[in-house]
Design a protein around this motif. Structure first.
Motif, PDB file in Angstrom:
ATOM      1  N   PHE A 210      41.595  30.502  -1.608  1.00  0.00           N
ATOM      2  CA  PHE A 210      42.106  29.585  -2.924  1.00  0.00           C
ATOM      3  C   PHE A 210      43.261  30.499  -3.415  1.00  0.00           C
ATOM      4  O   PHE A 210      42.917  31.654  -3.745  1.00  0.00           O
ATOM      5  N   ASN A 211      44.428  29.757  -3.915  1.00  0.00           N
ATOM      6  CA  ASN A 211      45.447  30.540  -4.607  1.00  0.00           C
ATOM      7  C   ASN A 211      45.995  31.925  -4.070  1.00  0.00           C
ATOM      8  O   ASN A 211      46.112  32.546  -4.715  1.00  0.00           O
ATOM      9  N   VAL A 212      46.089  31.685  -2.630  1.00  0.00           N
ATOM     10  CA  VAL A 212      46.606  32.881  -1.921  1.00  0.00           C
ATOM     11  C   VAL A 212      47.854  32.284  -1.275  1.00  0.00           C
ATOM     12  O   VAL A 212      47.877  31.281  -0.741  1.00  0.00           O
ATOM     13  N   ILE A 213      48.836  33.309  -1.156  1.00  0.00           N
ATOM     14  CA  ILE A 213      50.057  32.891  -0.208  1.00  0.00           C
ATOM     15  C   ILE A 213      50.172  33.945   0.962  1.00  0.00           C
ATOM     16  O   ILE A 213      50.242  35.156   0.668  1.00  0.00           O
ATOM     17  N   MET A 214      50.514  33.501   2.137  1.00  0.00           N
ATOM     18  CA  MET A 214      50.806  34.452   3.394  1.00  0.00           C
ATOM     19  C   MET A 214      52.291  34.215   3.581  1.00  0.00           C
ATOM     20  O   MET A 214      52.746  33.276   2.915  1.00  0.00           O
ATOM     21  N   PRO A 215      52.911  34.850   4.214  1.00  0.00           N
ATOM     22  CA  PRO A 215      54.157  34.754   4.592  1.00  0.00           C
ATOM     23  C   PRO A 215      54.819  33.579   5.225  1.00  0.00           C
ATOM     24  O   PRO A 215      56.141  33.087   4.861  1.00  0.00           O
ATOM     25  N   TYR A 216      54.144  32.754   6.206  1.00  0.00           N
ATOM     26  CA  TYR A 216      54.814  31.383   6.741  1.00  0.00           C
ATOM     27  C   TYR A 216      54.091  30.373   6.149  1.00  0.00           C
ATOM     28  O   TYR A 216      52.806  30.106   6.422  1.00  0.00           O
ATOM     29  N   LYS A 217      54.753  29.392   6.173  1.00  0.00           N
ATOM     30  CA  LYS A 217      54.523  27.997   5.643  1.00  0.00           C
ATOM     31  C   LYS A 217      54.062  27.175   6.677  1.00  0.00           C
ATOM     32  O   LYS A 217      54.739  26.896   7.677  1.00  0.00           O
ATOM     33  N   VAL A 218      52.948  26.622   6.634  1.00  0.00           N
ATOM     34  CA  VAL A 218      52.453  25.713   7.599  1.00  0.00           C
ATOM     35  C   VAL A 218      52.685  24.173   7.182  1.00  0.00           C
ATOM     36  O   VAL A 218      53.292  23.314   7.884  1.00  0.00           O
ATOM     37  N   CYS A 219      52.337  23.882   5.984  1.00  0.00           N
ATOM     38  CA  CYS A 219      52.384  22.701   5.506  1.00  0.00           C
ATOM     39  C   CYS A 219      52.216  22.539   4.005  1.00  0.00           C
ATOM     40  O   CYS A 219      51.938  23.351   3.210  1.00  0.00           O
ATOM     41  N   ASP A 220      52.840  21.256   3.473  1.00  0.00           N
ATOM     42  CA  ASP A 220      52.647  21.193   1.790  1.00  0.00           C
ATOM     43  C   ASP A 220      51.241  20.472   1.778  1.00  0.00           C
ATOM     44  O   ASP A 220      50.567  19.905   2.683  1.00  0.00           O
ATOM     45  N   MET A 221      50.752  20.911   0.514  1.00  0.00           N
ATOM     46  CA  MET A 221      49.225  20.190   0.208  1.00  0.00           C
ATOM     47  C   MET A 221      49.440  18.712   0.249  1.00  0.00           C
ATOM     48  O   MET A 221      48.255  18.167   0.861  1.00  0.00           O
ATOM     49  N   ALA A 222      50.639  18.189   0.269  1.00  0.00           N
ATOM     50  CA  ALA A 222      50.561  16.754   0.199  1.00  0.00           C
ATOM     51  C   ALA A 222      50.168  16.012   1.683  1.00  0.00           C
ATOM     52  O   ALA A 222      50.034  14.945   1.987  1.00  0.00           O
ATOM     53  N   ASP A 223      50.257  17.208   2.766  1.00  0.00           N
ATOM     54  CA  ASP A 223      49.840  16.724   3.966  1.00  0.00           C
ATOM     55  C   ASP A 223      48.439  16.673   4.322  1.00  0.00           C
ATOM     56  O   ASP A 223      47.848  16.265   5.276  1.00  0.00           O
TER      57      ASP A 223
END
Length: 249
Positions: A210-223
């Motif tokens: 939780f509340n962690v960010i990696m370099p590549y985006k998969v999706c928005d939380m709305a998905d």
């Protein structure tokens, strides 16, 4: 207060809240906003956080290898898996994306449940191969050995031919503002197609993601439709996801 002490406090607040705001930090630490901005700029340059307008977000670029992840908290992952299988019903087409938590989900599927499972994970397909009531659709493509899943354009095109009732999406990192992110660019397109094709998207999340960010985006939380996690995750953290409309179990 020394600069190192101040920056340690900033990191602690960042890990607890998932974001920090310049004005709030200035008040809490009794320094000027310019001082906080300099701290955030320095910490960003060191790769400790991601500086954004008005504050900062957490950043974690370290990814365990597959064996290390498989051996990390398997009992907790299985507990989440037991919650996940309660969402399954006879006759469903179920997408199970490759992850060590989803491997525990595959192990937890009751023997009397009849499903069709589509997966790009060699380990998950192997685990389900002895389940007499499950038909397995193995997504082809290029084997990405770091995570033992098939990826690439051919995998994406194959997934487009199916419309799963539910997708269990593996996640390395999750953040209410930045969404689900991954350390591996190669797997992003396959994950996105699984999400796009599925009626419901569920992710099983152990607390440290939780509340962690990696370099590549998969999706928005709305998905994402549903988050399944452990009771040790605070209500304050889960409220940020519930505000988006995500069901938290």
């Amino acid at each position: 207060m020394l600069k190192n002490e101040r920056q340690d406090i900033i990191l602690m607040k960042l890990n607890n809240k998932g974001k920090v705001v310049v004005g709030e930090l200035a008040i809490d630490l009794s320094v000027s906003e310019d001082t906080i901005r300099r701290d955030l700029a320095e910490m960003d340059s060191k790769g400790l956080l991601k500086r954004v307008f008005g504050g900062a977000l957490p950043l974690n670029r370290y990814a365990l290898n597959y064996t290390e992840r498989e051996n990390f908290e398997p009992e907790l992952k299985y507990e989440l898996a037991l919650k996940g299988v309660k969402l399954l019903k006879d006759g469903q087409l179920v997408a199970i994306d490759g992850s060590t938590t989803n491997l525990q989900l595959a192990r937890a599927i009751p023997v009397n449940l009849s499903l069709t499972v589509i997966t790009n994970s060699l380990a998950i397909a192997s685990e389900l191969s002895n389940h007499k009531n499950i038909e397995i659709i193995m997504v082809g493509g290029n084997l990405f050995q770091k995570i033992m899943t098939n990826v690439g354009d051919s995998a994406v095109e194959q997934i487009k031919e199916y419309y799963p009732d539910i997708c269990f999406m593996g996640a390395y990192a999750i953040h209410p503002l930045m969404g689900i992110t991954s350390p591996y660019e190669k797997e992003v397109s396959v994950k996105r197609q699984f999400i796009k094709s599925s009626s419901r998207v569920v992710t099983l999340i152990i607390p440290n993601k939780f509340n962690v960010i990696m370099p590549y985006k998969v999706c928005d939380m709305a998905d994402v439709t549903t988050i399944i996690t452990d009771k040790s995750v605070s209500e304050e953290i889960l409220e940020e996801y519930e505000k988006i409309g995500i069901e938290c179990i």
